[in-house]
Design an enzyme around this catalytic site. Structure first.
Site, PDB file in Angstrom:
ATOM      1  N   GLU A 443      46.090  59.642  57.358  1.00  0.00           N
ATOM      2  CA  GLU A 443      44.873  58.909  57.029  1.00  0.00           C
ATOM      3  C   GLU A 443      43.606  59.699  57.373  1.00  0.00           C
ATOM      4  O   GLU A 443      42.762  59.264  58.144  1.00  0.00           O
ATOM      5  CB  GLU A 443      44.886  57.548  57.743  1.00  0.00           C
ATOM      6  CG  GLU A 443      46.001  56.669  57.208  1.00  0.00           C
ATOM      7  CD  GLU A 443      46.119  55.334  57.931  1.00  0.00           C
ATOM      8  OE1 GLU A 443      46.377  54.327  57.265  1.00  0.00           O
ATOM      9  OE2 GLU A 443      45.978  55.303  59.162  1.00  0.00           O
ATOM     10  N   GLU A 518      55.057  54.694  55.445  1.00  0.00           N
ATOM     11  CA  GLU A 518      54.948  53.452  56.216  1.00  0.00           C
ATOM     12  C   GLU A 518      55.244  52.302  55.263  1.00  0.00           C
ATOM     13  O   GLU A 518      54.686  52.248  54.166  1.00  0.00           O
ATOM     14  CB  GLU A 518      53.552  53.270  56.817  1.00  0.00           C
ATOM     15  CG  GLU A 518      53.194  54.262  57.911  1.00  0.00           C
ATOM     16  CD  GLU A 518      51.790  54.055  58.468  1.00  0.00           C
ATOM     17  OE1 GLU A 518      51.263  52.925  58.337  1.00  0.00           O
ATOM     18  OE2 GLU A 518      51.228  55.018  59.023  1.00  0.00           O
TER      19      GLU A 518
END
Length: 1000
Positions: A443, A518
């Site tokens: 991220e 994820e």
């Protein structure tokens, strides 16, 4: 401080640090090297243990060179390794938990002027033998940066918290006593690259040690493993960097102990292996490579394997392998980010027992010994660089700047810092075959600096496969026209829906394998099943990693030493992300949470089908090995009682194959009113992670469902006045409160079974993932009560009938449900309740619909035939067994760190709550099953209490009988056949219960 403030400079990443190298420990001989315990090496000196420590609120308060403080007052004792904020009673700063916000203004590369730091001092002694060697000081993890002095002289500086920093201290060390000073600074420019979702801890959190090295030594070792296309041979290319030209003695030993090759060579060696034994997650067999120069022996355990992407499919040794993964942080409730080898091993054991074969090291490199464990135990790794810049895109809650998110990743000034982290990741871990994907971080937007990282890794290993999620197809934090798809070899996603995933997998234009780096979370683990159906269905779906392994919490013990877990905001930390840190599949002490069992079930390596004739067909999901290490213990049961059982021989099911096994004569089932077949798959031999007899999974088949009790019709005695209707059936007496339209009392054998009237309920305590709870609060559902419009009592030949018309609603809002509720009392002491309701048009998803009753203190015994023994919900029941379970109301409670809805049992066919003398039995009426719960807390108590240790149980037992409950996860997936049951969004409600008092 006279030493330059290197931590204020973006350009200065390291001072006097050695170039990163592969992790290995030299030993004096093969015998000690074979122990694989670095503490056994004559050349290894641990500097862990108790250090002197002085905390400074700001770096600016360090007015002198740190060695000048040695011997003065103001020092405490501190453990190394350990994060300093975990000493919560000492005032060393406070633990701060943030998911994505930086804890200071987002103004890179600058950090606050008031920048806390800690001065560590350790004295150690070197004997003449060690002092005669070249000496290398290793720090395996320091957050965020640090300065080093030895014997008063400045040695160097380094940053990058989760990577090894090594210094040559030969010129600084002395025979006899030495004084080591380390100044650790909380923040530096590198902190902008370490915005991971975890507690923000500081200090020396991994081990510190000295290595004594000879003049002839390995400065680095790189073993390239090339397995041929046909898997018939492998070449090991051993590239060493030597401190001085010398001969290298080598020996390669196969997993069976046979010597494959040995001899003497130069700096570079090549070893050919015919018919190699290839490492895989099911059978992780390792070669031993022994290398020696001078008086040093180095042992490398090598996983020889071939991992590649071909035609969009991830292949391990030519097989389409699946990543059954979990995201794992380093986390300990007492020591913070410091975890011991035993802690790591315990995690590996629990992860293997849950049928996992992949870990993503979210979001930084783990301790180097962790990779050795993964090689040994058969865990593939997505090995992640120490980079996350999540907070760069944050403006304020709900506002996001997409382009700024990628600013650091696109800035030339930050390129060196990015590549340095890729370099330190790769060089340290390059000899570990368990690493199948090298991840460029998490991220951090996407930019040219990520491309530079990928280029570095590929320049060192042209077979290396790269992972980076933010380079995916639709990522919008890049300038229009920019495309960073070349960065990642897999198409990685976080939390993509099943419909999107299936569309991608069917699109022939997409050539990368799909990887869910994820997916789902600790409270939505019931969602794994529709996702995993797509993993098994499509070869180009590599699999994924559940978020996440453990709850992050800080243990602040009570006065008796009992654990009390604290989370974000509990320390006055700001900003904080509250309970988002307690989102693991295990608690901080590694006790499994309910979601752990969903992971174990969905990752099981077989499936089974009942054929209707007493046989089952078992299909293996393994890729490499047969199920010949597994047997089935089977049981036939009726209403929880075993009527027949047996154990098969070890299965002969080949990898990816099927076999049919006869278990019993089907005539055994014909005479049973109900029958449940349970298959328990157990290991037939010991494994390093589990002993013989360990259950790896189970399957269940309802051959005949439970036969519900039918109340007996007949006349019942009725006494009635203006307020109450009193119904008597033998020694059972019901009191019905007519104005309130509810049962107010149940007496059995002169024992009162209720401590409060039976009432409808639509409220439940919200869960961590919230769902529709904000709307539930706006509609005041937690205050919802029954309004009774009419009550009609009649005594018929079938029993006493009471018909009511009611509504259910909260204050300030129109009632959300209008219903007719009919009660029928029969001579066998039963009462049936039939609810026929309508939901208003403008109504959100309902939390639950059912009834609640309170039973007095002595009613502690709980028995139910439903899904258990752990909690089970409409979206989270598949990991639990249908069966007859016994518990207590006290034990029927899941101790989540922050209390929430818990302890219910979906699919209940009947339930009983009793004292030593009497009780109530509950069954569904007009439906197949219901959700049952019995504990000592109300939903309001759970919602109002911040910590489990603050809960004060009621003496009463709170019983919930629910027709339906909205799923813990409210998501609906296009390929989930049960998606219609997850939400209560129907406008018509029809259900019923039967209550039957009994004496013991």
């Amino acid at each position: 401080m006279r030493t330059p403030a290197y931590h204020k400079s973006l350009e200065t990443l390291h001072v006097n640090c050695l170039e990163p190298r592969a992790y290995f420990i030299p030993f004096a001989d093969e015998k000690t090297a074979a122990t694989r315990e670095r503490g056994q090496s004559d050349y290894f000196l641990s500097l862990c243990g108790e250090w002197d420590f002085r905390f400074f609120k700001s770096f600016e308060d360090v007015l002198r060179e740190p060695p000048e403080y040695v011997g003065e007052g103001g020092f405490d004792k501190i453990a190394v390794p350990r994060s300093w904020q975990t000493y919560v009673d000492r005032g060393y700063d406070v633990p701060l938990y943030s998911n994505l916000e930086y804890p200071f203004p987002t103004d890179p590369p600058f950090v606050p002027d008031e920048n806390p730091c800690g001065l560590y001092v350790r004295k150690f002694t070197l004997d003449e033998k060690l002092a005669s060697h070249d000496l290398f000081l290793n720090f395996e993890g320091v957050d965020s940066c640090f300065y080093v002095w030895l014997n008063g002289k400045f040695v160097g500086f380094s940053e990058v918290s989760h990577c090894t920093s090594e210094f040559d201290v030969t010129a600084f060390a002395e025979s006899g006593e030495n004084t080591l000073c380390v100044l650790v600074v909380k923040w530096c420019p590198g902190t902008y690259l370490e915005d991971q979702d975890c507690f923000r801890f500081s200090g020396i959190f991994r081990e510190v040690y000295l290595l004594a090295r000879g003049k002839e030594r390995f400065d680095d070792i790189f073993v390239r493993r090339c397995v041929s296309d046909d898997l018939a041979s492998a070449e090991l290319s051993v590239e060493t960097k030597l401190s001085t030209p010398c001969n290298v003695r080598y020996k390669l030993v196969a997993p069976d102990g046979a010597v494959v090759s040995k001899g003497v060579g130069g700096e570079n060696l090549s070893i050919i292996i015919s018919s190699p034994v290839l490492w895989n997650d099911e059978e992780p067999r390792l070669y031993e490579l022994w290398l020696s120069v001078g008086d040093e022996v180095v042992l490398l355990d090598l996983a020889v394997r071939r991992f590649e992407i071909k035609d969009g499919v991830c292949l391990l040794n030519g097989k389409a392998v699946k990543a059954r993964g979990i995201n794992r942080h380093d986390s300990h409730p007492v020591t913070g980010h410091a975890v011991t080898l035993d802690d790591m091993l315990r995690d590996i054991m629990l992860i293997k027992r849950a049928n996992c074969n992949m870990i993503r090291t979210s979001h930084y490199p783990n301790d180097p010994r962790f990779l050795e464990l993964c090689d040994r135990y058969g865990i593939m790794l997505t090995d992640e660089a120490d980079i996350e810049t999540h907070g760069m895109g944050y403006d304020w809650e709900g506002e996001w700047d997409w382009m700024r998110w990628s600013r650091l990743s696109s800035s030339p000034e930050w390129r060196e810092a990015y590549v340095d982290r890729a370099k330190r990741l790769f060089e340290r871990d390059k000899n570990h075959g368990c690493v199948v994907l090298w991840s460029l971080g998490n991220e951090s937007g996407a930019g040219v600096n990520h491309r530079a990282m990928a280029q570095y890794i590929r320049s060192r290993d042209d077979r290396a496969l790269i992972h980076y999620e933010n380079s995916h197809l639709e990522f919008k934090a890049v300038p229009e026209g920019e495309n960073f798809a070349d960065i990642s070899d897999v198409e990685s996603r976080m939390y993509a829906g099943t419909e999107y995933i299936e569309s991608y997998l069917n699109n022939k234009e997409y050539t990368k394998p799909f990887y869910m780096c994820e997916y789902v979370c600790s409270m939505s683990t019931g969602d794994v099943y529709p996702f995993w159906e797509l993993v098994e269905k499509y070869d180009n779906n590599f699999g994924g990693c559940i978020w996440e392994w453990c709850d992050h919490a800080v243990n602040v013990p009570d006065k008796d030493g009992g654990a009390r877990y604290f989370y974000g905001g509990d320390f006055g930390d700001f900003p904080n992300s509250g309970i988002c840190c307690i989102d693991g599949l295990v608690y901080p002490d590694r006790t499994p949470r309910p979601g752990y069992f969903d992971m174990k079930r969905v990752y099981r390596q077989y499936s089974a089908a009942y054929n209707g004739d007493g046989s089952v067909t078992v299909t293996s999901r393994r890729r490499f090995t047969p199920l010949d290490d597994t047997a089935i213990h089977w049981t036939l049961s009726e209403d929880g009682k075993t009527v027949s059982e047996g154990t098969t021989d070890a299965l002969a099911t080949p990898a990816q194959g099927s076999t049919t096994i006869k278990l019993f004569d089907p005539e055994k089932v014909d005479s049973l009113p109900s029958c449940l077949l349970t298959l328990s798959f157990v290991s037939t031999k010991d494994y390093p992670w589990a002993e013989k007899g360990f259950e790896t999974g189970f399957e269940q088949f309802i051959l005949k469902d439970y036969t519900r009790y039918i109340p007996k019709a007949g006349r019942v005695e009725l006494d009635e006045n203006d307020r109450f209707a009193v119904i008597k059936a033998g020694n059972i007496v019901y009191t019905f409160d007519k104005p309130y339209g509810r049962i107010a009392s149940i007496v059995c054998g002169e024992k009162e079974l209720l401590s409060a009237p039976v009432e409808p309920q639509i409220w439940r305590s919200p869960c961590y993932n919230r769902g529709s709870s904000d709307m539930w609060r706006l509609k005041n559902f937690k205050y919802a009560a029954q309004k009774t419009y009419s009550c009609l009592v009649s005594n018929t030949d079938g029993g006493v009938c009471i018909k009511t018309e009611i509504s259910i609603g909260g204050p300030s809002c129109p009632p959300v449900i209008h219903a007719k509720v009919d009660y029928k009392f029969t001579p066998d002491g039963c009462v049936t309740l039939l609810f026929d309701g309508d939901v208003i048009e403008k109504c959100p998803v309902l939390p639950k619909v059912g009834y609640r009753l309170f039973m007095p203190e002595a009613f502690e015994s709980v028995r139910y035939f439903g899904y258990g023994p752990k909690e089970a919900y409409v979206d989270r029941y598949k990991s639990q067994r249908l069966g007859l379970w016994s518990a207590t109301a006290t034990d029927n409670f899941e101790h989540y760190i922050r209390p929430q809805e818990n302890g219910a049992h979906y699919g209940t066919r009947f339930a009983e709550v009793a004292s030593d003398t009497a009780g109530l039995r509950f069954e569904p009426f007009g439906m197949e099953h219901f959700s049952f719960n019995a504990q000592h807390f109300t939903a309001q108590m759970l919602e109002d209490t911040k910590h489990d240790f603050e809960l004060k149980p009621l003496r009463d037992t709170v019983v919930s009988l629910d027709w339906r409950m909205t799923g813990i996860s409210e998501a609906r997936y296009h390929n989930d056949p049960e998606r219609g049951l997850r939400l209560i969004d129907e406008k018509k409600l029809r259900f019923g219960f039967m209550i039957r008092p009994f004496e013991k």
